[in-house]
Design an enzyme around this catalytic site. Structure first.
Site, PDB file in Angstrom:
ATOM      1  N   ASP A 197      25.039  83.052 -14.794  1.00  4.69           N
ATOM      2  CA  ASP A 197      26.363  83.178 -15.410  1.00  4.69           C
ATOM      3  C   ASP A 197      27.456  83.257 -14.359  1.00  4.69           C
ATOM      4  O   ASP A 197      28.538  82.667 -14.513  1.00  4.69           O
ATOM      5  CB  ASP A 197      26.409  84.426 -16.305  1.00  4.69           C
ATOM      6  CG  ASP A 197      25.584  84.261 -17.572  1.00  4.69           C
ATOM      7  OD1 ASP A 197      25.190  83.132 -17.883  1.00  4.69           O
ATOM      8  OD2 ASP A 197      25.319  85.289 -18.231  1.00  4.69           O
ATOM      9  N   ASP A 226      27.241  67.853 -13.880  1.00  2.00           N
ATOM     10  CA  ASP A 226      26.141  68.735 -14.247  1.00  2.00           C
ATOM     11  C   ASP A 226      25.666  69.445 -12.982  1.00  2.00           C
ATOM     12  O   ASP A 226      25.446  68.800 -11.944  1.00  2.00           O
ATOM     13  CB  ASP A 226      25.008  67.922 -14.874  1.00  2.00           C
ATOM     14  CG  ASP A 226      23.877  68.800 -15.387  1.00  2.00           C
ATOM     15  OD1 ASP A 226      23.919  69.189 -16.557  1.00  2.00           O
ATOM     16  OD2 ASP A 226      22.963  69.096 -14.591  1.00  2.00           O
ATOM     17  N   GLU A 254      25.310  73.767 -18.568  1.00  5.82           N
ATOM     18  CA  GLU A 254      25.820  73.681 -17.198  1.00  5.82           C
ATOM     19  C   GLU A 254      26.619  72.405 -16.979  1.00  5.82           C
ATOM     20  O   GLU A 254      26.831  71.992 -15.834  1.00  5.82           O
ATOM     21  CB  GLU A 254      24.666  73.757 -16.192  1.00  5.82           C
ATOM     22  CG  GLU A 254      23.655  72.629 -16.273  1.00  5.82           C
ATOM     23  CD  GLU A 254      22.509  72.905 -17.247  1.00  5.82           C
ATOM     24  OE1 GLU A 254      21.463  72.266 -17.096  1.00  5.82           O
ATOM     25  OE2 GLU A 254      22.669  73.763 -18.133  1.00  5.82           O
ATOM     26  N   ASN A 265      18.464  80.015 -12.632  1.00  9.35           N
ATOM     27  CA  ASN A 265      18.130  81.016 -13.649  1.00  9.35           C
ATOM     28  C   ASN A 265      16.741  81.597 -13.432  1.00  9.35           C
ATOM     29  O   ASN A 265      16.524  82.805 -13.588  1.00  9.35           O
ATOM     30  CB  ASN A 265      18.215  80.387 -15.047  1.00  9.35           C
ATOM     31  CG  ASN A 265      19.645  80.300 -15.547  1.00  9.35           C
ATOM     32  OD1 ASN A 265      20.497  81.106 -15.172  1.00  9.35           O
ATOM     33  ND2 ASN A 265      19.917  79.316 -16.392  1.00  9.35           N
TER      34      ASN A 265
END
Length: 383
Positions: free
Chosen positions: A268, A251, A294, A259
């Site tokens: 992205d 992760d 993620e 973000n």
């Protein structure tokens, strides 16, 4: 890295190269068996001597038996060479040229101008284009057309017998052989060529569409890695085997921060960079996929815990080379937390994923940017 399909589909177009070669050679073997049975029946019949050349049947029966045996030999060779990718690439060409030669042989025996010859040529060409593509099929088809053309011309010039299996061929050579052949070729060649090219174009588009549908259904649109659906399918297949398999679930640390401070477009891009980094640090035989958000899952068949740990440490180190910059100019490196375990099949997939997920969260609890692994080889079964 482009994701390569693992050929284990239910449809013939999804089969492995080895399976396709085996299928086509077994089909040809069935054709040869039919010819052998027909010849044996003809020799035992009492009312066919007026239109069948029995001496020719006697002469050519062993050749049909040898052709049948060679078909089975090539099928067996394709099975044996299946694990050897480089050698396996040659087998489709061998099969195609063998079938082309056998087809020309049969066409000479029954008559190159009979409907059976046309059916064999068009049918086998179509099947070859569907299974193996242009580079394998076209050279063999071109060779067969040239041989059939020369054979027909020599027949019509009375240099060789026409349809030697029959006393009176179904389509006897016309009296004005050469002029008749030229006329037929002038009228028939454009039509046959047009139909064949249209068929080739249709099959090629069909295969491209099928490949695109496969890609969309099995891969993640953003990263190009396998998606969760395909990873579950691969894991279930591995869980049924008895060998060792290592699972790693990772992760990206503080991905929400990326973000929030850099924007979703940068997030992205980070996912794409992580995907590229993971594929570069793992083997071609490993399955690397985006498991959700993620999270990424790596399935490593035949990999014991020490080797898997080295591979994941390599992945963790390489991920830190990815840099992100916030809108305020703040820059930091990407990191990830890994859970890793090794299992010996058969095992329960849900239990295995649950165990490796616990290891991932233990890595986060201990401060992130680390690999927590265990070499336990079994997991409790789900109730």
């Amino acid at each position: 890295m482009t994701v390569q399909p693992h050929n284990s589909g239910r449809f013939m177009l999804d089969w492995s190269l080895s399976s396709k070669c085996i299928a086509i050679m077994l089909l040809q073997a069935c054709v040869e068996i039919f010819f052998v049975i027909w010849k044996i029946y003809t020799l035992s019949a009492t009312d066919v001597s007026s239109w069948v050349n029995l001496s020719a049947i006697h002469t050519h029966l062993p050749y049909s038996i040898v052709a049948c045996i060679l078909c089975l030999v090539l099928a067996g060779l394709a099975h044996v060479l299946a694990p050897y990718a480089r050698l396996m690439r040659v087998i489709p060409f061998v099969c195609a040229w063998f079938i082309a030669c056998v087809m020309c042989y049969h066409a000479h025996l029954v008559g190159t101008l009979t409907p059976l010859t046309g059916v064999m040529l068009i049918g086998l060409s179509t099947l070859g284009l569907m299974l193996f593509g242009r580079w394998v099929t076209y050279p063999a088809v071109l060779f067969a057309v040239i041989v059939l053309g020369i054979s027909t011309l020599m027949t019509l010039l009375h240099l060789i017998p026409y349809a030697p299996l029959f006393v009176e061929p179904v389509l006897p050579a016309p009296t004005k052989a050469l002029s008749w052949l030229i006329s037929i070729m002038l009228f028939a060649t454009p039509l046959v060529l047009g139909i064949f090219l249209l068929l080739d174009h249709t099959i090629e588009q069909w295969k491209q569409n099928a490949a695109e549908v496969w890609r969309l259904s099995q891969t993640d649109a953003l990263t190009g890695l396998y998606n969760r659906h395909y990873l579950s399918h691969a894991l279930n297949a591995q869980a049924e085997k008895t060998h060792v398999v290592s699972l790693a679930l990772l992760d990206i640390d503080h991905f929400k921060r990326i973000n929030d401070l850099c924007g979703h477009l940068v997030g992205d891009q980070v996912l794409q960079d992580v995907a590229h980094c993971l594929t570069q640090a793992t083997r071609q035989s490993d399955w690397v996929g985006r498991f959700g958000g993620e999270e990424f899952l790596i399935v490593m068949p035949n990999t014991p815990a020490p080797d898997a740990l080295l591979a994941m440490e390599r992945c963790r180190t390489n991920l830190q080379q990815i840099q992100v910059t916030s809108t305020h100019g703040e820059t930091w490196s990407v990191s990830a937390s890994f859970g890793l375990m090794t299992l010996t099949g058969p095992f329960d997939v849900s239990s295995g994923l649950s165990e490796v997920d616990k290891l991932l969260y233990e890595a986060k609890r201990q401060g992130r940017n680390r690999v927590i692994y265990t070499n336990k080889t079994d997991v409790p079964q789900q109730g």
